[in-house]
Design a protein around this motif. Structure first.
Motif, mmCIF file in Angstrom:
data_model
loop_
_atom_site.group_PDB
_atom_site.id
_atom_site.type_symbol
_atom_site.label_atom_id
_atom_site.label_comp_id
_atom_site.label_asym_id
_atom_site.label_seq_id
_atom_site.Cartn_x
_atom_site.Cartn_y
_atom_site.Cartn_z
ATOM 1 N N ALA A 13 -26.198 -30.441 33.266
ATOM 2 C CA ALA A 13 -25.356 -31.166 34.230
ATOM 3 C C ALA A 13 -23.882 -31.055 33.852
ATOM 4 C CB ALA A 13 -25.786 -32.630 34.283
ATOM 5 N N LEU A 14 -23.570 -31.196 32.571
ATOM 6 C CA LEU A 14 -22.182 -31.077 32.113
ATOM 7 C C LEU A 14 -21.665 -29.647 32.271
ATOM 8 C CD1 LEU A 14 -22.358 -33.299 28.914
ATOM 9 C CD2 LEU A 14 -21.120 -33.834 31.022
ATOM 10 N N MET A 15 -22.525 -28.671 31.996
ATOM 11 C CA MET A 15 -22.118 -27.269 32.077
ATOM 12 C C MET A 15 -21.878 -26.813 33.513
ATOM 13 S SD MET A 15 -21.695 -26.203 29.058
ATOM 14 C CE MET A 15 -21.545 -24.436 29.300
ATOM 15 N N LEU A 16 -22.434 -27.523 34.489
ATOM 16 C CA LEU A 16 -22.200 -27.173 35.891
ATOM 17 C C LEU A 16 -20.713 -27.220 36.240
ATOM 18 C CD1 LEU A 16 -25.108 -29.068 37.710
ATOM 19 C CD2 LEU A 16 -24.886 -26.598 37.427
ATOM 20 N N TYR A 17 -19.968 -28.098 35.577
ATOM 21 C CA TYR A 17 -18.538 -28.230 35.864
ATOM 22 C C TYR A 17 -17.737 -27.024 35.366
ATOM 23 C CZ TYR A 17 -19.253 -33.115 37.149
ATOM 24 O OH TYR A 17 -19.659 -34.270 37.767
ATOM 25 N N ARG A 18 -18.305 -26.240 34.444
ATOM 26 C CA ARG A 18 -17.578 -25.132 33.825
ATOM 27 C C ARG A 18 -17.973 -23.769 34.391
ATOM 28 N NH1 ARG A 18 -14.890 -26.202 29.280
ATOM 29 N NH2 ARG A 18 -15.199 -24.076 28.511
ATOM 30 N N ARG A 19 -18.937 -23.747 35.292
ATOM 31 C CA ARG A 19 -19.393 -22.458 35.820
ATOM 32 C C ARG A 19 -18.386 -21.910 36.812
ATOM 33 N NH1 ARG A 19 -21.179 -20.862 32.023
ATOM 34 N NH2 ARG A 19 -20.339 -22.798 31.181
ATOM 35 N N ARG A 20 -18.082 -20.636 36.687
ATOM 36 C CA ARG A 20 -17.148 -19.971 37.596
ATOM 37 C C ARG A 20 -17.843 -18.916 38.466
ATOM 38 N NH1 ARG A 20 -15.184 -23.849 36.145
ATOM 39 N NH2 ARG A 20 -13.261 -24.202 34.966
ATOM 40 N N ASP A 21 -19.120 -18.679 38.163
ATOM 41 C CA ASP A 21 -19.923 -17.675 38.861
ATOM 42 C C ASP A 21 -20.975 -18.410 39.687
ATOM 43 O OD1 ASP A 21 -22.424 -15.967 39.091
ATOM 44 O OD2 ASP A 21 -21.041 -14.469 38.296
ATOM 45 N N ILE A 22 -21.087 -18.083 40.961
ATOM 46 C CA ILE A 22 -21.972 -18.838 41.839
ATOM 47 C C ILE A 22 -23.444 -18.702 41.438
ATOM 48 C CG2 ILE A 22 -22.166 -16.995 43.587
ATOM 49 C CD1 ILE A 22 -22.032 -19.257 45.711
ATOM 50 N N LYS A 77 -19.184 -11.636 50.741
ATOM 51 C CA LYS A 77 -17.856 -11.820 50.157
ATOM 52 C C LYS A 77 -17.492 -10.755 49.126
ATOM 53 C CE LYS A 77 -16.765 -15.591 52.387
ATOM 54 N NZ LYS A 77 -15.634 -15.624 53.331
ATOM 55 N N GLY A 78 -18.478 -10.011 48.644
ATOM 56 C CA GLY A 78 -18.193 -8.941 47.687
ATOM 57 C C GLY A 78 -17.832 -9.444 46.306
ATOM 58 N N THR A 79 -18.194 -10.688 45.978
ATOM 59 C CA THR A 79 -17.877 -11.258 44.664
ATOM 60 C C THR A 79 -18.823 -12.410 44.366
ATOM 61 O OG1 THR A 79 -16.151 -12.312 43.309
ATOM 62 C CG2 THR A 79 -16.190 -12.863 45.654
ATOM 63 N N GLN A 80 -18.995 -12.702 43.077
ATOM 64 C CA GLN A 80 -19.776 -13.852 42.650
ATOM 65 C C GLN A 80 -18.883 -14.980 42.137
ATOM 66 O OE1 GLN A 80 -23.505 -11.094 40.990
ATOM 67 N NE2 GLN A 80 -22.761 -12.793 39.760
ATOM 68 N N ARG A 81 -17.581 -14.730 42.052
ATOM 69 C CA ARG A 81 -16.653 -15.720 41.515
ATOM 70 C C ARG A 81 -16.374 -16.812 42.546
ATOM 71 N NH1 ARG A 81 -13.917 -15.126 37.073
ATOM 72 N NH2 ARG A 81 -12.117 -16.252 37.922
ATOM 73 N N ILE A 82 -16.643 -18.050 42.151
ATOM 74 C CA ILE A 82 -16.472 -19.176 43.069
ATOM 75 C C ILE A 82 -15.027 -19.285 43.544
ATOM 76 C CG2 ILE A 82 -16.589 -21.710 43.234
ATOM 77 C CD1 ILE A 82 -18.977 -21.586 41.298
ATOM 78 N N ALA A 83 -14.077 -18.998 42.659
ATOM 79 C CA ALA A 83 -12.658 -19.113 43.017
ATOM 80 C C ALA A 83 -12.251 -18.156 44.132
ATOM 81 C CB ALA A 83 -11.791 -18.868 41.783
ATOM 82 N N PHE A 156 -16.010 -24.936 52.432
ATOM 83 C CA PHE A 156 -15.030 -25.391 53.401
ATOM 84 C C PHE A 156 -13.654 -24.767 53.137
ATOM 85 C CE2 PHE A 156 -18.133 -28.891 52.890
ATOM 86 C CZ PHE A 156 -18.727 -28.797 54.147
ATOM 87 N N GLY A 157 -12.717 -25.092 54.014
ATOM 88 C CA GLY A 157 -11.363 -24.587 53.862
ATOM 89 C C GLY A 157 -11.134 -23.292 54.615
ATOM 90 N N GLU A 158 -9.961 -22.733 54.407
ATOM 91 C CA GLU A 158 -9.596 -21.463 55.031
ATOM 92 C C GLU A 158 -10.420 -20.333 54.423
ATOM 93 O OE1 GLU A 158 -7.469 -19.384 57.889
ATOM 94 O OE2 GLU A 158 -7.405 -21.542 57.456
ATOM 95 N N PRO A 159 -11.071 -19.493 55.264
ATOM 96 C CA PRO A 159 -11.887 -18.406 54.728
ATOM 97 C C PRO A 159 -11.112 -17.510 53.769
ATOM 98 C CG PRO A 159 -12.282 -18.646 57.061
ATOM 99 C CD PRO A 159 -11.121 -19.544 56.730
ATOM 100 N N GLN A 160 -11.754 -17.176 52.665
ATOM 101 C CA GLN A 160 -11.149 -16.310 51.652
ATOM 102 C C GLN A 160 -12.231 -15.397 51.116
ATOM 103 O OE1 GLN A 160 -8.905 -18.425 48.636
ATOM 104 N NE2 GLN A 160 -9.307 -16.854 47.110
ATOM 105 N N GLY A 161 -11.839 -14.227 50.653
ATOM 106 C CA GLY A 161 -12.808 -13.249 50.185
ATOM 107 C C GLY A 161 -13.194 -12.315 51.321
#
Length: 203
Positions: A13-22, A77-83, A156-161
């Motif tokens: 649960a704590l590590m979920l906050y640090r994940r950057r890959d979907i 989206k061509g990427t696994q990075r959440i950002a 949500f938000g403006e589409p990106q990727g």
């Protein structure tokens, strides 16, 4: 087994906050839910064992839908990075809302199946070992916050990727989520009987 289950739950649960890959995000979510099931089986008894079996079944159905959807997201989206993923519900509405529903289900929101299994596990813990129920509920709340923080970022938000067309079918995602919804409202008698039988065998 109880301590192992709680440790897995809280750590994941704590590590979920640090994940950057979907994909890794939902992989850690799987560790969290295996911790919940391990906790239930460690508690033992007919109710805890029944809820552990139910939880494993509901998790398998829900996470299958999520990973189907995540595979589509990576293709789109061509990427696994959440950002780098934003606005899924805008750019790919069926995919975005389907994944959002999957997250709602895996987070244990009613009336979906995992809510039922987690409710039974928590009820059993409070009835038999109230002190153990506290870190259990805390771990669930920590994971709940992390999942909704992350899904808010990419849904949500403006589409990106990228905005590639998804070639794969959405049917497996929708079918699995429909099964989880139905199971949260009604469990067939033969399934309940089978789970009860196995729960008694487990002791």
């Amino acid at each position: 087994m109880v301590s192992m289950g709680l440790t897995s739950l809280v750590f994941a649960a704590l590590m979920l906050y640090r994940r950057r890959d979907i994909k890794r995000l939902f992989a850690y979510s799987s560790i969290e839910h295996m911790g919940i099931a391990t906790f239930a089986f460690g508690m033992g008894g007919p109710l805890a064992n029944f809820s552990g079996l139910l939880h494993m079944t509901m998790h398998s159905l829900t996470k299958s839908a999520i990973f189907f959807a995540v595979g589509h997201v990576v293709q789109a989206k061509g990427t696994q990075r959440i950002a780098e993923i934003r606005g899924l519900t805008v750019s790919h509405p069926i995919l975005g809302w389907g994944l959002l529903l999957g997250v709602v289900a895996i987070a244990g929101m009613p009336p979906l199946g995992i809510f039922m299994s987690e409710f039974l596990i928590i009820s059993s813990a409070f009835a038999r070992q109230p002190l153990l129920a506290i870190p259990l509920v805390a771990g669930l709340l920590i994971a709940f916050g992390a999942l909704f923080l992350r899904v808010g970022e990419f849904a949500f938000g403006e589409p990106q990727g990228g905005a590639n067309r998804v070639e794969a079918s959405y049917v497996p995602v929708l079918v699995h989520l429909a099964l989880v919804l139905v199971a949260g409202v009604y469990l067939p008698g033969p399934m309940v009987t089978w789970f009860q039988h196995v729960a008694k065998l487990l002791g």
